[in-house]
Design a protein around this motif. Structure first.
Motif, PDB file in Angstrom:
ATOM      1  N   PHE A   1      39.172  -3.592  47.572  1.00 22.19           N
ATOM      2  CA  PHE A   1      38.042  -2.885  46.985  1.00 22.19           C
ATOM      3  C   PHE A   1      38.188  -2.929  45.467  1.00 22.19           C
ATOM      4  O   PHE A   1      39.298  -2.988  44.938  1.00 22.19           O
TER       5      PHE A   1
ATOM      6  N   LEU B   1      38.612  -2.073  41.688  1.00 22.08           N
ATOM      7  CA  LEU B   1      38.991  -1.004  40.763  1.00 22.08           C
ATOM      8  C   LEU B   1      37.751  -0.686  39.937  1.00 22.08           C
ATOM      9  O   LEU B   1      37.398   0.459  39.715  1.00 22.08           O
TER      10      LEU B   1
ATOM     11  N   LYS C   1      45.399  -7.563  33.990  1.00 19.20           N
ATOM     12  CA  LYS C   1      45.738  -8.429  35.130  1.00 19.20           C
ATOM     13  C   LYS C   1      46.708  -9.526  34.673  1.00 19.20           C
ATOM     14  O   LYS C   1      46.570 -10.091  33.593  1.00 19.20           O
TER      15      LYS C   1
ATOM     16  N   GLU D   1      48.345 -14.016  46.368  1.00 24.43           N
ATOM     17  CA  GLU D   1      48.952 -13.454  45.155  1.00 24.43           C
ATOM     18  C   GLU D   1      50.280 -14.119  44.802  1.00 24.43           C
ATOM     19  O   GLU D   1      50.752 -13.993  43.682  1.00 24.43           O
TER      20      GLU D   1
ATOM     21  N   VAL E   1      37.202  -6.346  39.028  1.00 23.01           N
ATOM     22  CA  VAL E   1      38.653  -6.367  38.849  1.00 23.01           C
ATOM     23  C   VAL E   1      39.252  -5.675  40.064  1.00 23.01           C
ATOM     24  O   VAL E   1      38.893  -4.538  40.384  1.00 23.01           O
ATOM     25  N   THR E   2      40.134  -6.389  40.751  1.00 19.59           N
ATOM     26  CA  THR E   2      40.822  -5.813  41.906  1.00 19.59           C
ATOM     27  C   THR E   2      42.317  -6.008  41.701  1.00 19.59           C
ATOM     28  O   THR E   2      42.727  -6.825  40.875  1.00 19.59           O
ATOM     29  N   ARG E   3      43.114  -5.256  42.462  1.00 22.71           N
ATOM     30  CA  ARG E   3      44.558  -5.483  42.364  1.00 22.71           C
ATOM     31  C   ARG E   3      44.908  -6.783  43.062  1.00 22.71           C
ATOM     32  O   ARG E   3      45.598  -7.614  42.517  1.00 22.71           O
ATOM     33  N   ARG E   4      44.456  -6.917  44.306  1.00 20.40           N
ATOM     34  CA  ARG E   4      44.694  -8.160  45.046  1.00 20.40           C
ATOM     35  C   ARG E   4      43.346  -8.772  45.384  1.00 20.40           C
ATOM     36  O   ARG E   4      42.336  -8.065  45.474  1.00 20.40           O
ATOM     37  N   LYS E   5      43.322 -10.054  45.624  1.00 17.00           N
ATOM     38  CA  LYS E   5      42.113 -10.698  46.119  1.00 17.00           C
ATOM     39  C   LYS E   5      41.686  -9.992  47.401  1.00 17.00           C
ATOM     40  O   LYS E   5      42.497  -9.755  48.294  1.00 17.00           O
TER      41      LYS E   5
ATOM     42  N   HIS F   1      38.395 -10.450  53.076  1.00 14.47           N
ATOM     43  CA  HIS F   1      38.849 -11.808  53.371  1.00 14.47           C
ATOM     44  C   HIS F   1      37.936 -12.425  54.429  1.00 14.47           C
ATOM     45  O   HIS F   1      37.213 -11.712  55.110  1.00 14.47           O
TER      46      HIS F   1
END
Lengths: 783, 294
Positions: free
Chosen positions: B193, B195, A651, A715, B186-190, B103
């Motif tokens: 779902f 990872l 990350k 982001e 751990v997610t890609r974006r806040k 969110h």
């Protein structure tokens, strides 16, 4: 602001350069915007489009019988019903060597990408239209698909277009100097392969077209949320065999983002108005999000094989880049890869250049311009190599850039290549050292290196990335503006170009008010209706400020001379004794002797029916100007990014983002800042998140925001901004484009920062976007 | 992106809902918060003939926190549970997991039971409910039954629910004293779902050793994955650095996670080890507090 003083000597500038709040904002912020789907088309039928589910297939048969029986379905059209308009949609930018493949408005026999339109259902509403799509029965013969440039170039592999010899769309080489010889003699040569993926435009509003035909006036009115109303009108006139005056094309007052995909021309835009004329009933089609994912043009992968040669001191001697560009199923235009070719050299003195494009067809939705338009890829490649040179020589990345920058006294600077507008790539003005030093000072690199070393000793990995670019903006052929004194004594500015959030109603009121000298509250700006100004090009390529801006300026100056001449006639004085301010013209030495703009309108516009006027009295106070740039004007900028990388999860956290920007004179700093912030968000998306993934058989894998990682406000960090002002000598306002500069350098800067952070691991960052997976692989999978 | 046609039912009593569902059988879908169902309808991934909206069934809109634990009805929004200070105090791990669910706007509409019935193994709530040892209360026209969370999730997007059944309530039993917990992901974006995610619970005993540890992962298997082998490694230890390293390695060596568009099996394998280790070290951080508080 000092930079404004250069616009024109002896001019009192009161509005240009001010960060005026946008006139558009109140209606947008209170939900009163009028987007295409908000227009009261109450009697309109709605259309839905059946799209190919296959990346490559022959349509064997189409059976619409069941669908036509569904209650509420009005009609269904396929290519067979639309023979008169099954004509080629030509590319916006072509090349003599292009291996051209005809693009039709709808599939006639072969579907060449998932999402290509095959049938249009017209129904009482969109729900019924979509129900009917499910009832259309199509037999397909599926064919092998090509889903990457790598697959396209495979010897003996399948062809994107049945019957074509090669999947290469075009192969172009541009050279400056003698790159072959320079590569042989350069003391150091390093090479790398980079793969960069751009994403989709993802405007909040999708595409949309609605039309009505008036059988009495024979007028076809088309509402289309395009970036280029006159371009669409001309395409329709050509295909339908109509004159341009028979078609009125209106881009709605508010358009929810463009970013490039809405500057292209699509089959839906041809088919919907034609159907309207056949049915003699208005119809609208508004693209939904799923359609936008699969059928709006996007940018995608380029694979670059790059070599740079340099001397012991780090001076660049030669650049050679050979890259594959994914053109998609058809050539909508070659602007993106040709821009990549000419953006590579950037702000650096490079005596020998070899830039080679191999553009490939694939069975994927066509690619076209998208904010940055081929530049983020080029800049990433060049800026990654600048960092590699620095690493090779053990030098600070800022120092290697410092040694190679074009200096302020070298303008105009001829790079030795051609730009996409066909003119030589000649930078008009700039101050690249000021951008670099501005970033270096604000970052405090010495302190950063101390922090970085300390963090590493604690097992934390910080990195700094710099990235610089030069961006051709303000391209031709021309843009127009009409300025009119209305009968109520106000000034109406009509633009040919339509905005998608750029604040034209505010900016061009600022320009016109200053050129004429009137109170800005008397100036109104309208746009996007081909019936109110005959010719125009549109909003794309960061071109409108530097083309429509001067056009508004020139038309306003002409209008002002008319106003003064009428006043001189009415006041029986010499023009040179007059001044214009507020809402009136007056004799400077006797301000009480004045005429109102309203009085001028009464005399010169309204007139007295049948009565003569003095010979020298200007009448019908209206002026139109078209500004024709001689070449592009070149904006420039720098991005500096500090990241922390979590080496266990891959990350990336952006700790600081800094953007330095030079677009010459700034008409409205608040709008420019907004453009840069928005562009920066796109850049962060390209760097870390967005990827329009396709399977090997050409099926799109990300068709919702669950799977397509568009970054959100969470982001995207807020960047720190600074400006450098290098006015362009090539237009009267000294302006350059600002719409894409926030995007272009960011992916390269982030990639450089991540590799810098991971230097202890020897990681190589060669592929974007930097998903956690790719970062982790860069840590684990290398020699 | 318009839903196919469906008949819409809005019962106001639970019995009425159960009766309708009994009649409509597998031709019906239940609409609660609609945060997964409505997009699936609009993409026409689902086209049920009937939609049974349970938002007017007042009986399902209650939750209660008692000495027995927490009971959450099918109509209770995620945000209600997240914002309850009492629930945060009693079940901090549930609160933490909820703050990672999508969110705020989605949690305002989405329900706890809806997320569980949807059974997406990459979601936060299924794994945290397995870790908490929750019970699913299931009702139908023919009878009621209760199923342990661990047995409720059958496959990706598939639960133990029969077509005529409603998940009316979830029961979270009261946690034993000195329970500590953590939720890591751990997610890609806040808001995405996971990872990889992990819900962890355990109790520190008087000797400073962790007991009854539960480690349940999201996103790595078709169901929330309880890592019993990892629990066996850590139970009865002090979770020293060496134990943490061992368990991380063991997780990496043992798992064969799912692969999807978001990331590879290999990534999940490595990062699940990291997430479990980090979660356990957060249990270590809470050792002093857990012992000091009783």
């Amino acid at each position: 602001m000092s930079q404004i003083s250069e616009i024109k000597e002896n001019l009192t500038v009161t509005n240009i350069g001010r960060g005026m709040i946008r006139r558009e904002d109140p209606r947008l912020l209170t939900g009163q915007g009028k987007f295409i789907d908000d227009l009261p088309f109450s009697d309109f039928y709605e259309a839905a489009i059946l799209r190919s589910p296959h990346a490559h297939a022959r349509v064997v048969s189409i059976d619409t019988e069941r669908a036509l029986k569904l209650s509420g379905v009005i009609a269904i059209y396929t290519a067979a019903d639309l023979e008169p308009i099954m004509k080629d949609l030509p590319p916006k930018v072509s090349h003599p060597k292009l291996n051209y493949q005809i693009r039709l408005p709808m599939v006639k026999e072969y579907a060449n990408y998932v999402g290509e339109p095959i049938a249009v259902v017209v129904a009482e509403n969109r729900y019924i239209a979509e129900d009917a799509l499910d009832l259309i029965e199509i037999e397909y013969e599926t064919l092998p698909a090509v889903a990457s440039t790598h697959a396209a170039l495979r010897k003996g592999g399948p062809k994107v277009h049945i019957g074509s010899e090669s999947n290469v769309a075009v192969h172009i080489i541009q050279k400056a100097g003698d790159p072959e010889a320079a590569l042989k003699t350069a003391p150091h040569v390093i090479r790398e392969t980079f793969k960069i993926t751009r994403g989709g435009g993802h405007s909040i509003e999708g595409r949309g077209v609605a039309a009505r035909f008036d059988p009495i006036t024979q007028q076809l009115t088309v509402w289309d949320n395009t970036q280029a109303p006159h371009y669409v009108r001309q395409m329709l006139a050509t295909i339908y065999g109509m004159t341009e005056d028979e078609i009125r094309l209106i881009a709605p007052q508010d358009i929810g983002g463009g970013f490039g995909p809405k500057a292209q021309f699509y089959g839906e835009e041809v088919v919907i108005p034609w159907i309207v004329m056949q049915m003699k009933h208005p119809v609208k089609w508004v693209e939904d999000r799923w359609e936008n994912f699969i059928s709006a043009t996007m940018e995608r992968s380029q694979t670059h094989r790059v070599e740079v040669g340099f001397d012991e001191d780090g001076h660049l001697l030669v650049l050679k880049d050979v890259f594959e560009h994914d053109q998609g199923a058809y050539c909508v235009g070659l602007q993106v890869p040709t821009i990549t070719m000419s953006t590579l050299p950037g702000p650096y003195v490079i005596p020998n250049i070899h830039s080679e494009l191999i553009s490939c067809y694939t069975n994927i939705v066509p690619t076209s311009s998208l904010r940055g338009a081929g530049r983020p890829q080029a800049v990433t490649v060049m800026e990654r190599m600048m960092d590699r040179i620095a690493e090779h020589l053990g030098m600070e990345p800022a120092e290697i850039r410092r040694r190679n920058l074009i200096q302020p006294d070298q303008f105009p600077y001829a790079v030795g290549l051609l730009f996409r507008d066909g003119s030589p790539l000649t930078y008009d003005s700039g101050n690249y050292p000021a951008l670099l030093e501005g970033a270096v000072d604000r970052i405090d690199i010495v302190k950063f290196r101390r922090d970085q070393a300390e963090a590493r000793s604690q097992g934390r990995f910080l990195g700094l990335g710099l990235s610089m670019y030069v961006e051709g903006t303000g391209i031709g052929p021309y843009e127009g503006a009409r300025v009119r004194l209305t009968n109520s004594g106000k000034i109406l500015v009509t633009l040919a170009a339509s905005p998608q959030g750029q604040g034209y109603e505010t900016v061009y009121a600022q320009v016109a008010a200053d050129a004429i000298g009137v109170d800005i509250d008397l100036v109104e700006v309208r746009h996007g209706d081909t019936s109110s100004i005959p010719y125009g090009q549109g909003t794309f390529a960061s071109r409108v400020t530097a083309t429509a801006g001067p056009a508004v300026w020139e038309a306003s100056e002409l209008l002002k001379s008319d106003l003064l001449a009428v006043a001189a006639s009415l006041l029986k004085c010499d023009v040179s004794s007059l001044a214009l301010s507020g809402n009136s013209v007056f004799i400077e030495s006797e301000p009480e002797r004045r005429v109102l703009l309203y009085d001028i309108a009464l005399v010169s516009n309204v007139g007295r029916h049948g009565m003569s006027v003095p010979r020298d009295l200007p009448i019908a106070i209206e002026r139109t100007a078209y500004f024709k740039p001689v070449q592009a004007v070149y904006s420039s900028g720098i991005s500096a990014v500090i990241v922390e990388v979590d080496p266990e999860t891959g990350k990336i956290e952006i700790l600081k983002s800094l953007l330095g920007h030079d677009c010459g004179n700034v008409l409205n700093p608040m709008i420019v800042e907004g453009q840069i912030l928005g562009g920066h968000a796109h850049g962060i998306g390209n760097a870390i998140y967005e990827e329009a993934r396709y399977s090997e058989d050409g099926q799109p894998q990300a068709v919702s925001y669950l799977d397509y990682a568009l970054p959100t406000a969470i982001e995207v960090p807020t960047p720190e901004l600074f400006h450098v002002f290098s006015p362009s000598p090539l237009n009267p306002l000294g302006v350059k484009g600002a719409g894409e500069g926030g995007t272009i350098p960011v992916p390269g800067a982030v990639a450089n920062a991540v590799e810098d952070a991971l230097r202890p691991f020897g990681s190589r960052i060669c592929e974007l976007p930097l998903t956690p997976e790719r970062v982790l692989r860069a840590i684990y999978d290398h020699d | 992106m318009k839903s196919a046609p469906f008949k819409y039912y809005v019962p106001s009593e639970i019995d009425e809902a159960l009766e309708l569902l009994y009649q409509l059988g597998d031709e019906a879908k239940i609409l609660a918060g609609g945060q997964s169902l409505v997009p699936m309808l609009n993409y026409r991934l689902l086209s049920p003939a009937n939609l049974l909206d349970i938002n007017r069934v007042s009986e399902l809109k209650r939750y209660s926190l008692t000495d027995e634990g927490l009971k959450i009805g099918a109509g209770v929004r995620q945000r209600e549970i997240e914002l309850s200070p009492e629930i945060e105090l009693a079940f901090p791990v549930l609160h933490q997991a909820l703050t990672n669910v999508a969110h705020v706007q989605i949690r305002n509409r989405g329900t706890i039971c809806g997320s569980l019935a949807h059974a997406d193994s990459a979601a936060e709530l299924p794994s945290v409910m397995v870790a908490l040892g929750a019970q699913m209360v299931i009702r139908s026209g023919v009878g009621d039954r209760a199923v342990k969370a661990e047995e409720f999730f059958k496959f990706h997007l598939t639960s133990d629910l029969e077509p005529a059944e409603i998940l009316t309530e979830v029961h979270v039993p009261k946690l034993p004293a000195k329970t500590v917990g953590a939720f890591e992901e751990v997610t890609r974006r806040k808001g995405d779902f996971a990872l990889v995610g992990a819900a962890l619970l355990g109790q520190w005993d008087a000797n400073g050793q962790i007991q009854n540890c539960r480690i349940v992962c999201s996103g790595v298997a078709p169901v929330p994955l309880r890592l019993r082998f990892a629990e066996d490694i850590v139970n009865g230890t002090d979770l020293s650095d060496q134990v943490l390293v061992n368990v991380q390695q063991s997780v990496m060596d043992s798992l064969d996670p799912t692969e999807d568009i978001h990331t590879s099996s290999h990534y999940r394998k490595i990062v699940t080890g990291v997430v479990v280790r980090r979660g356990l070290s957060r249990l270590v951080d809470q050792r002093g507090a857990a012992n000091g508080s009783r």
